[in-house]
Design a protein around this motif. Structure first.
Motif, PDB file in Angstrom:
ATOM      1  N   ASP A  43       0.818  -1.218   0.000  1.00  0.00           N
ATOM      2  CA  ASP A  43       0.000   0.000   0.000  1.00  0.00           C
ATOM      3  C   ASP A  43       0.853   1.271   0.000  1.00  0.00           C
ATOM      4  OD1 ASP A  43      -2.202  -1.674   0.050  1.00  0.00           O
ATOM      5  OD2 ASP A  43      -2.463  -1.512   2.221  1.00  0.00           O
ATOM      6  N   LYS A  44       2.174   1.081  -0.153  1.00  0.00           N
ATOM      7  CA  LYS A  44       3.139   2.189  -0.211  1.00  0.00           C
ATOM      8  C   LYS A  44       3.181   3.006   1.073  1.00  0.00           C
ATOM      9  CE  LYS A  44       2.835   2.275  -5.250  1.00  0.00           C
ATOM     10  NZ  LYS A  44       3.169   0.924  -5.316  1.00  0.00           N
ATOM     11  N   LYS A  45       2.878   2.357   2.196  1.00  0.00           N
ATOM     12  CA  LYS A  45       3.011   2.971   3.521  1.00  0.00           C
ATOM     13  C   LYS A  45       4.381   2.543   4.050  1.00  0.00           C
ATOM     14  CE  LYS A  45      -1.952   2.804   4.296  1.00  0.00           C
ATOM     15  NZ  LYS A  45      -3.026   2.174   5.074  1.00  0.00           N
ATOM     16  N   ILE A  46       5.409   3.111   3.464  1.00  0.00           N
ATOM     17  CA  ILE A  46       6.786   2.667   3.671  1.00  0.00           C
ATOM     18  C   ILE A  46       7.228   2.830   5.129  1.00  0.00           C
ATOM     19  CG2 ILE A  46       9.182   2.972   2.936  1.00  0.00           C
ATOM     20  CD1 ILE A  46       7.236   1.671   0.812  1.00  0.00           C
ATOM     21  N   ASN A  71      11.315   3.286  -0.596  1.00  0.00           N
ATOM     22  CA  ASN A  71      10.588   4.320  -1.350  1.00  0.00           C
ATOM     23  C   ASN A  71      11.014   4.339  -2.807  1.00  0.00           C
ATOM     24  OD1 ASN A  71       8.519   5.877  -0.065  1.00  0.00           O
ATOM     25  ND2 ASN A  71      10.061   6.613   1.369  1.00  0.00           N
ATOM     26  N   TYR A  74       9.413   0.991  -4.359  1.00  0.00           N
ATOM     27  CA  TYR A  74       7.964   0.839  -4.466  1.00  0.00           C
ATOM     28  C   TYR A  74       7.218   2.120  -4.841  1.00  0.00           C
ATOM     29  CZ  TYR A  74       8.686  -3.828  -2.781  1.00  0.00           C
ATOM     30  OH  TYR A  74       9.099  -5.126  -2.668  1.00  0.00           O
ATOM     31  N   ASN A  75       7.885   3.260  -4.814  1.00  0.00           N
ATOM     32  CA  ASN A  75       7.259   4.519  -5.236  1.00  0.00           C
ATOM     33  C   ASN A  75       8.003   5.115  -6.430  1.00  0.00           C
ATOM     34  OD1 ASN A  75       5.169   4.634  -3.312  1.00  0.00           O
ATOM     35  ND2 ASN A  75       6.564   5.426  -1.771  1.00  0.00           N
ATOM     36  N   ASN A  76       8.558   4.260  -7.264  1.00  0.00           N
ATOM     37  CA  ASN A  76       9.344   4.679  -8.415  1.00  0.00           C
ATOM     38  C   ASN A  76       8.407   4.953  -9.599  1.00  0.00           C
ATOM     39  OD1 ASN A  76      11.020   4.794 -10.693  1.00  0.00           O
ATOM     40  ND2 ASN A  76      12.460   3.315  -9.836  1.00  0.00           N
ATOM     41  N   PRO A  77       8.402   6.191 -10.127  1.00  0.00           N
ATOM     42  CA  PRO A  77       7.506   6.496 -11.252  1.00  0.00           C
ATOM     43  C   PRO A  77       7.888   5.774 -12.551  1.00  0.00           C
ATOM     44  CG  PRO A  77       8.928   8.371 -10.780  1.00  0.00           C
ATOM     45  CD  PRO A  77       9.197   7.342  -9.719  1.00  0.00           C
ATOM     46  N   LYS A  80       6.547   0.751 -11.979  1.00  0.00           N
ATOM     47  CA  LYS A  80       5.433   0.554 -11.045  1.00  0.00           C
ATOM     48  C   LYS A  80       5.402  -0.907 -10.610  1.00  0.00           C
ATOM     49  CE  LYS A  80       2.631   4.314 -12.800  1.00  0.00           C
ATOM     50  NZ  LYS A  80       3.489   4.877 -13.812  1.00  0.00           N
TER      51      LYS A  80
END
Length: 191
Positions: A43-46, A71, A74-77, A80
């Motif tokens: 859920d990208k709640k790193i 981050n 898992y939050n790499n533009p 995905k």
């Protein structure tokens, strides 16, 4: 008499089969804690996920560096990543060592990595890294969609003081030398 004997054997074998599949409270708590960790990352709640990592691990990689690494992953533009289908394998019986309980946990999940926005050179590097990490048989590239499908078979060591709340360290052979600073030798020998 024969019918009663058969009925008795059936009931006994059913009881034995049920007893063998019964999940211990520790195993249930490990699954609950690991699911929380994986879902936090999914859920990208790193920050929440990083709080599930065994604090002694941060003597190897500082907590802020681990947060940054997760981050970036898992939050790499440009890539995905979706985590799907968490499944549990074997969960070792917790062992008490120096006032903490340790259990080796085998689990797996599927990763879906969309690399559509990357150039061909980066895609090749990602392919090499994924194949090296997860094995060629566990990495599939769907060229028409620009997506990697990965079967990630993982191992972790679950650690707890109370056998209710568990923290985790990923245990992989390539990190064994660093993990000596974090985990007891008895656990290192199982990696």
């Amino acid at each position: 008499m024969k019918t009663k004997s058969l009925l008795f054997l059936f009931v006994l074998s059913s009881f034995v089969a049920f007893a063998q599949t019964k999940v211990s409270p520790e195993e249930s708590n490990i699954k609950k804690s690991l699911t929380y960790f994986v879902n936090s990352v999914k859920d990208k709640k790193i920050e929440q996920g990083v709080n599930c990592i065994y604090p002694k691990f941060f003597t190897i990689i500082p907590k802020d560096q681990m947060t940054q690494l997760l981050n970036m992953t898992y939050n790499n533009p440009f890539m995905k990543i979706e985590v799907q289908d968490l499944k549990f394998g074997s969960i070792g019986k917790p062992e008490l060592i120096d006032d903490e309980y340790f259990s080796i946990v085998n689990y797996s999940f599927k990763l879906k990595c969309n690399v559509n926005s990357m150039n061909e050179d980066m895609k090749k590097k990602i392919n090499a890294a994924l194949t090296n990490k997860y094995g060629k048989e566990n990495v599939k590239y769907l060229a028409n969609e620009g997506i990697y499908l990965i079967n990630a078979n993982m191992r972790a060591c679950a650690i707890s003081k109370d056998r209710k709340y568990w923290k985790f360290v990923m245990v992989e052979k390539e990190y064994k030398k660093q993990l000596v600073k974090v985990l007891p030798q008895k656990i290192i020998d199982k990696i």
